[in-house]
Scaffold this motif. Structure first.
Motif, PDB file in Angstrom:
ATOM      1  N   UNK A   1      66.936  30.423  15.129  1.00 27.42           N
ATOM      2  CA  UNK A   1      66.334  31.651  15.664  1.00 27.42           C
ATOM      3  C   UNK A   1      65.868  31.414  17.091  1.00 27.42           C
ATOM      4  N   UNK A   2      66.200  32.357  17.981  1.00 26.13           N
ATOM      5  CA  UNK A   2      65.963  32.147  19.414  1.00 26.13           C
ATOM      6  C   UNK A   2      64.557  32.558  19.870  1.00 26.13           C
ATOM      7  N   UNK A   3      64.092  33.720  19.366  1.00 25.81           N
ATOM      8  CA  UNK A   3      62.939  34.382  19.995  1.00 25.81           C
ATOM      9  C   UNK A   3      62.313  35.326  18.987  1.00 25.81           C
ATOM     10  N   UNK A   4      60.978  35.426  18.976  1.00 24.64           N
ATOM     11  CA  UNK A   4      60.258  36.319  18.065  1.00 24.64           C
ATOM     12  C   UNK A   4      59.138  37.033  18.812  1.00 24.64           C
ATOM     13  N   UNK A   5      58.838  38.259  18.381  1.00 27.40           N
ATOM     14  CA  UNK A   5      57.653  38.979  18.844  1.00 27.40           C
ATOM     15  C   UNK A   5      57.197  39.924  17.739  1.00 27.40           C
TER      16      UNK A   5
END
Length: 372
Positions: A250-254
């Motif tokens: 997984x690259x990126x979370x917000x």
């Protein structure tokens, strides 16, 4: 070549050069951070969109500039000698009313900080809480809100370990304001960053948009609208752990809070310099929230959540990520809403049901004030 021939040659090539210059200026404008033009703070500066970004850049980033602040994330990532990293985040809560369908300011105070830590890849552990209480505030209400915080902390598996209390004169605090800060540990090797996002990556959302913002607005009773909408406020750390276990690349979370999915996607586009293309037909909105937004003239893509996760995952891990999210109670309605592209630069676009596209800019103004 005669002078006239040279002049005509310049005339033929001139417009091409000017067009390229215009395109370069447009590109530079899209990449430019918003500028602070106001002389006083307005409600728009708290909305999480362009005005908020301008205020942070011109005042706070300018005063405290350092590597961690330059990342403009939900918190700081600080390396530890053990090889782990410490995630550190803080947030203030000024929601009105203090209690709304699905939660209260007490739930938000815990969930907001837990979620900021979780989407940084951390396992939240400890919380501090500071209270600004207005003179005359009922002790029973304060006790009930503290109980809500305890309930939320237990559900998120964190502890409130320190805090502070201040009392201000009547009329100075609208009842109660709460500030929480939290720390958590990021396991070795776990990294979430815009630098890891690549064209072709998929954008996932764990559930419907706008539930929290719509619930708070209805709870105020100012609109003359009745509806059964509950806030989605919840701790997402368990959901994030399930996602990262199933999709370790997984690259990126917000978590799409103030400004909603639209603003968070713009932050992603600006951070990566890539385009984010969303599919309008895939954007999940409940009929009740959609109806409220239509009555208010607000696009639900800009309305806040307090218990959702926006994730960018590798194409080959999309199915595993979706399956893991859907197995978790908070991710039952998870869906792929778009993809990353290098055909657009630092721009968010939505493919409409009619086959066209529209640009989704950062939120301007404050359509839903005091929702968190």
């Amino acid at each position: 070549m005669s002078v006239d021939e040279k002049r005509r040659g310049r005339e033929r090539t001139g417009p091409v050069v000017r067009e390229e210059q215009v395109l370069e200026k447009i590109e530079a404008f899209r990449r430019r951070r918003p500028r602070l033009l106001e002389d006083v703070v307005t409600m728009a500066h708290g909305a999480g969109g362009k005005a908020s970004a301008a205020l942070v850049d011109a005042v706070f980033l300018e005063a405290f500039r350092n590597k961690e602040l330059e990342r403009r994330c939900d918190g700081a990532v600080l390396p530890l000698p053990s090889g782990e990293s410490l995630a550190f985040s803080t947030d203030s809560f000024v929601v009105h009313p203090l209690r709304f369908p699905g939660g209260s300011i007490g739930h938000l105070a815990i969930h907001g900080t837990v979620n900021d830590l979780a989407v940084m890849g951390a396992r939240p552990a400890w919380i501090s809480a500071a209270f600004v209480i207005e003179e005359g505030f009922p002790i029973e209400q304060l006790r009930a809100i503290a109980a809500d915080m305890a309930e939320a902390a237990k559900a998120a598996d964190v502890e409130v370990v320190t805090g502070d209390t201040k009392v201000v004169s009547a009329g100075a605090a609208d009842g109660l304001y709460i500030t929480t800060a939290g720390v958590g540990l990021i396991p070795p090797g776990r990294e979430l960053s815009g630098d890891r996002v690549r064209p072709g990556d998929r954008v996932l959302l764990s559930g419907t948009m706008g539930d929290h913002g719509a619930a708070v607005m209805l709870a105020r009773g100012d609109l003359g609208i009745e509806g059964e909408i509950k806030s989605d406020t919840a701790p997402v750390n368990g959901l994030v752990e399930a996602l990262l276990t199933a999709a370790p690349s997984t690259r990126w979370l917000r978590d799409p809070t103030r400004g909603g999915v639209g603003t968070v996607c713009n932050e992603l586009a600006m951070e990566t310099g890539l385009g984010v293309v969303l599919d309008e037909a895939s954007l999940p909105v409940s009929p009740q929230v959609n109806g409220v937004c239509e009555l208010l003239g607000i696009d639900p893509i800009y309305v806040a959540n307090e218990g959702k996760v926006l994730a960018v995952v590798a194409p080959e891990e999309t199915d595993a990520a979706l399956a893991a999210m859907r197995e978790h109670p908070l991710g039952r309605d998870a869906v792929v809403i778009g993809e990353i592209t290098d055909r657009l630069s630092a721009t968010v676009a939505v493919r409409t049901a009619f086959g066209g596209t529209r640009i989704v800019d950062m939120l301007v103004g404050d359509p839903l004030p005091r929702i968190c």
